[in-house]
Structure formats: structure tokens, C-alpha cells
Motif scaffolding. Structure first.
Motif, mmCIF file in Angstrom:
data_model
loop_
_atom_site.group_PDB
_atom_site.id
_atom_site.type_symbol
_atom_site.label_atom_id
_atom_site.label_comp_id
_atom_site.label_asym_id
_atom_site.label_seq_id
_atom_site.Cartn_x
_atom_site.Cartn_y
_atom_site.Cartn_z
ATOM 1 N N ILE A 7 31.179 49.066 29.678
ATOM 2 C CA ILE A 7 31.833 48.240 30.388
ATOM 3 C C ILE A 7 32.949 49.132 30.581
ATOM 4 O O ILE A 7 33.808 49.682 29.650
ATOM 5 N N THR A 8 33.763 48.248 31.975
ATOM 6 C CA THR A 8 34.770 48.939 31.778
ATOM 7 C C THR A 8 35.797 47.978 32.126
ATOM 8 O O THR A 8 35.105 46.025 33.128
ATOM 9 N N ILE A 9 37.295 47.871 32.244
ATOM 10 C CA ILE A 9 37.900 46.921 31.880
ATOM 11 C C ILE A 9 38.534 47.488 33.599
ATOM 12 O O ILE A 9 39.434 47.796 33.519
ATOM 13 N N ILE A 10 38.392 46.609 34.663
ATOM 14 C CA ILE A 10 39.055 46.495 35.673
ATOM 15 C C ILE A 10 40.248 45.857 35.751
ATOM 16 O O ILE A 10 41.469 47.050 36.044
ATOM 17 N N THR A 11 40.311 44.992 35.460
ATOM 18 C CA THR A 11 42.201 44.305 35.498
ATOM 19 C C THR A 11 41.849 43.558 34.566
ATOM 20 O O THR A 11 41.247 42.335 33.413
ATOM 21 N N ALA A 12 43.461 43.094 33.890
ATOM 22 C CA ALA A 12 43.854 41.599 33.144
ATOM 23 C C ALA A 12 45.287 41.430 33.363
ATOM 24 O O ALA A 12 46.282 41.635 33.764
ATOM 25 N N TYR A 13 44.656 39.555 33.032
ATOM 26 C CA TYR A 13 46.641 39.342 34.163
ATOM 27 C C TYR A 13 46.795 37.439 33.049
ATOM 28 O O TYR A 13 45.173 37.469 32.529
ATOM 29 N N PRO A 14 48.032 37.588 33.373
ATOM 30 C CA PRO A 14 47.486 35.917 32.980
ATOM 31 C C PRO A 14 47.497 34.346 33.891
ATOM 32 O O PRO A 14 48.086 35.339 35.043
ATOM 33 N N ASP A 71 46.109 30.823 30.184
ATOM 34 C CA ASP A 71 45.088 32.092 30.214
ATOM 35 C C ASP A 71 44.966 33.489 30.664
ATOM 36 O O ASP A 71 45.880 33.507 31.439
ATOM 37 N N LEU A 72 44.140 34.219 30.359
ATOM 38 C CA LEU A 72 44.187 35.330 30.666
ATOM 39 C C LEU A 72 42.647 35.317 30.669
ATOM 40 O O LEU A 72 41.329 35.300 30.157
ATOM 41 N N TYR A 73 42.996 36.137 31.818
ATOM 42 C CA TYR A 73 41.577 36.833 32.763
ATOM 43 C C TYR A 73 41.679 38.470 32.375
ATOM 44 O O TYR A 73 42.509 39.075 32.469
ATOM 45 N N VAL A 74 40.430 38.036 32.600
ATOM 46 C CA VAL A 74 39.770 40.214 31.896
ATOM 47 C C VAL A 74 38.490 39.948 32.743
ATOM 48 O O VAL A 74 37.587 39.046 33.439
ATOM 49 N N ILE A 75 38.776 40.492 33.878
ATOM 50 C CA ILE A 75 37.562 41.219 34.718
ATOM 51 C C ILE A 75 36.889 42.836 35.006
ATOM 52 O O ILE A 75 38.162 43.542 34.288
ATOM 53 N N ILE A 76 35.708 42.801 34.211
ATOM 54 C CA ILE A 76 35.156 43.932 34.094
ATOM 55 C C ILE A 76 33.383 43.857 34.883
ATOM 56 O O ILE A 76 33.096 43.373 35.022
ATOM 57 N N GLU A 77 33.329 45.108 34.146
ATOM 58 C CA GLU A 77 31.928 45.674 35.054
ATOM 59 C C GLU A 77 31.486 46.169 33.987
ATOM 60 O O GLU A 77 32.056 47.256 33.349
ATOM 61 N N ILE A 78 29.670 45.980 34.170
ATOM 62 C CA ILE A 78 29.074 46.997 34.111
ATOM 63 C C ILE A 78 28.346 47.842 34.657
ATOM 64 O O ILE A 78 27.032 46.752 35.361
ATOM 65 N N ASP A 79 28.089 49.007 33.988
ATOM 66 C CA ASP A 79 27.447 49.740 34.020
ATOM 67 C C ASP A 79 25.482 49.225 34.457
ATOM 68 O O ASP A 79 25.361 49.105 33.653
ATOM 69 N N GLU A 80 24.893 50.341 34.735
ATOM 70 C CA GLU A 80 23.680 50.576 34.187
ATOM 71 C C GLU A 80 23.595 50.938 33.135
ATOM 72 O O GLU A 80 21.871 51.140 32.580
ATOM 73 N N ASN A 81 23.858 51.975 32.386
ATOM 74 C CA ASN A 81 23.710 52.314 31.307
ATOM 75 C C ASN A 81 24.807 51.475 30.283
ATOM 76 O O ASN A 81 24.333 52.148 29.619
ATOM 77 N N SER A 82 24.897 50.083 30.717
ATOM 78 C CA SER A 82 25.769 48.906 30.239
ATOM 79 C C SER A 82 27.047 49.081 29.251
ATOM 80 O O SER A 82 27.603 48.960 27.521
ATOM 81 N N MET A 90 27.661 41.964 41.955
ATOM 82 C CA MET A 90 26.345 42.139 41.205
ATOM 83 C C MET A 90 26.654 42.952 39.525
ATOM 84 O O MET A 90 26.044 42.228 39.279
ATOM 85 N N ASN A 91 27.129 43.367 39.430
ATOM 86 C CA ASN A 91 28.026 44.114 37.977
ATOM 87 C C ASN A 91 29.468 43.430 37.628
ATOM 88 O O ASN A 91 30.018 44.117 36.796
ATOM 89 N N ARG A 92 30.282 42.938 37.881
ATOM 90 C CA ARG A 92 31.025 42.731 37.897
ATOM 91 C C ARG A 92 31.862 40.842 37.324
ATOM 92 O O ARG A 92 31.084 39.681 38.332
ATOM 93 N N PHE A 93 32.250 40.745 36.454
ATOM 94 C CA PHE A 93 32.438 39.437 35.663
ATOM 95 C C PHE A 93 34.204 39.151 35.060
ATOM 96 O O PHE A 93 34.229 40.142 34.889
ATOM 97 N N LYS A 94 34.455 37.428 35.576
ATOM 98 C CA LYS A 94 35.519 37.239 35.143
ATOM 99 C C LYS A 94 35.515 36.726 34.023
ATOM 100 O O LYS A 94 34.634 35.628 33.731
ATOM 101 N N LEU A 95 35.684 37.180 32.844
ATOM 102 C CA LEU A 95 35.964 36.524 31.635
ATOM 103 C C LEU A 95 37.308 35.557 31.178
ATOM 104 O O LEU A 95 38.597 36.709 31.149
#
Length: 63
Positions: free
Chosen positions: A46-53, A33-44, A17-22
Motif C-alpha cells: 500500500i502506497t499513500i498517494i496523498t491526504a487532504y482535508p 473529513d480527511l481524504y486519503v488516496i492509496i494505491e495497492i500494487d500486485e504485491n499488496s 484499477m488499483n487506486r482507492f479514496k478512503l
């Protein structure tokens, strides 16, 4: 953090719902490639959950 602020991702996909893979090109390894998983809360906030090649051939097969 630099890639999120200054680069355009190669792809963006919603994983929850609020998590994206960039996906960004890796800075130093042309076959990765570098994968970055972020989460965006109701106050906009952004939290980086993890990053990995990951091998860029995976992205090329998905497209």
C-alpha cells in the motif's frame, strides 16, 4: 498513518484499477473529513498517494 491503521473509514471508493479514496473523520476539526488516496500494487504493498482535508458536507451530499 494512524487513521489507516486504527480507524474504520467512513467510505471507500475505487478511483482507478488499483487506486482507492478512503474518507475518515478529521481528528481535530469536526466540520472536516480527511481524504486519503492509496494505491495497492500486485504485491499488496500500500502506497499513500496523498491526504487532504475536505468539508464533510461534500460527503454528506454525495451519499
Amino acid at each position: 498513518m494512524d487513521c489507516i491503521s486504527n480507524e474504520i473509514p467512513l467510505s471507500i471508493s475505487k478511483t482507478r484499477m488499483n487506486r482507492f479514496k478512503l474518507v475518515y473523520p478529521h481528528e481535530t476539526k469536526i466540520t472536516m473529513d480527511l481524504y486519503v488516496i492509496i494505491e495497492i500494487d500486485e504485491n499488496s504493498i500500500i502506497t499513500i498517494i496523498t491526504a487532504y482535508p475536505n468539508d464533510k458536507r461534500r460527503r454528506e451530499r454525495e451519499g
